[in-house]
Design a protein around this motif. Sequence first.
Motif, PDB file in Angstrom:
ATOM      1  N   GLN A 243       0.837  -1.203   0.000  1.00 51.07           N
ATOM      2  CA  GLN A 243       0.000   0.000   0.000  1.00 51.07           C
ATOM      3  C   GLN A 243       0.869   1.251   0.000  1.00 51.07           C
ATOM      4  OE1 GLN A 243      -2.560   0.282   3.420  1.00 51.07           O
ATOM      5  NE2 GLN A 243      -3.700   2.014   2.609  1.00 51.07           N
TER       6      GLN A 243
ATOM      7  N   ALA B  10      -4.934  10.467   1.697  1.00 55.25           N
ATOM      8  CA  ALA B  10      -5.814  10.080   0.611  1.00 55.25           C
ATOM      9  C   ALA B  10      -5.122   9.118  -0.352  1.00 55.25           C
ATOM     10  CB  ALA B  10      -6.318  11.321  -0.138  1.00 55.25           C
ATOM     11  N   ALA B  11      -3.855   9.382  -0.642  1.00 56.05           N
ATOM     12  CA  ALA B  11      -3.103   8.486  -1.522  1.00 56.05           C
ATOM     13  C   ALA B  11      -2.953   7.102  -0.883  1.00 56.05           C
ATOM     14  CB  ALA B  11      -1.729   9.078  -1.833  1.00 56.05           C
TER      15      ALA B  11
ATOM     16  N   TRP C 232      -5.020   5.782   1.287  1.00 57.35           N
ATOM     17  CA  TRP C 232      -6.355   5.173   1.283  1.00 57.35           C
ATOM     18  C   TRP C 232      -6.676   4.619  -0.118  1.00 57.35           C
ATOM     19  CZ3 TRP C 232     -10.958   6.779  -1.204  1.00 57.35           C
ATOM     20  CH2 TRP C 232     -12.101   6.047  -0.808  1.00 57.35           C
ATOM     21  N   LEU C 233      -6.392   5.407  -1.149  1.00 59.84           N
ATOM     22  CA  LEU C 233      -6.655   4.945  -2.514  1.00 59.84           C
ATOM     23  C   LEU C 233      -5.778   3.738  -2.882  1.00 59.84           C
ATOM     24  CD1 LEU C 233      -6.973   8.368  -4.364  1.00 59.84           C
ATOM     25  CD2 LEU C 233      -8.800   6.678  -4.007  1.00 59.84           C
TER      26      LEU C 233
END
Length: 158
Positions: free
Chosen positions: A51, A152-153, A155-156
């Motif tokens: 991730q 956000a990155a 999470w995406l």
Amino acid sequence: MASDPASSLAAPCRAYSYAAFAFLVHNIEELTGLASWIATLELSIAIPAVQMSRAIIGLTLAGMAVLVVGRSVPHRAVQIVVALVVGMLLANVVSHVTLSFVTLSYMPGTATALALVLPAGLWLYRNLPLTDPARLTAAGVGVIAMAPVTWAALWLAG
């Protein structure tokens, strides 16, 4: 002696290129050790290495795309986005130094943040075709946006 117009135009273009190169090298350093460094910390959340790698690669591609487009498109709105990215780059430098200090350990990316990203970000900031307060405001918003954009990155990428 008159200055060469071509060389005066080249300096700002080099600033965009240097910032893109610095960001790429910095993120390569992060890719090689950031996930394992985070794993050694006692955190309440765990970020899997895959991730983290995806997020770093995504942020690298997005940041470099903005810098490449900004180099060739002098439109004010594009340059404001570049100033946002510059603010995020400079905030990233501060975060690396701060987290290295707080954890009393070397956070991967700190060396390239200080040696490459900091001077590249400052050079590009100085050469942006924006005047203050637009340049300062956009970079300031980028500083504030760095953490939420990073999360956000992640999470995406998850």
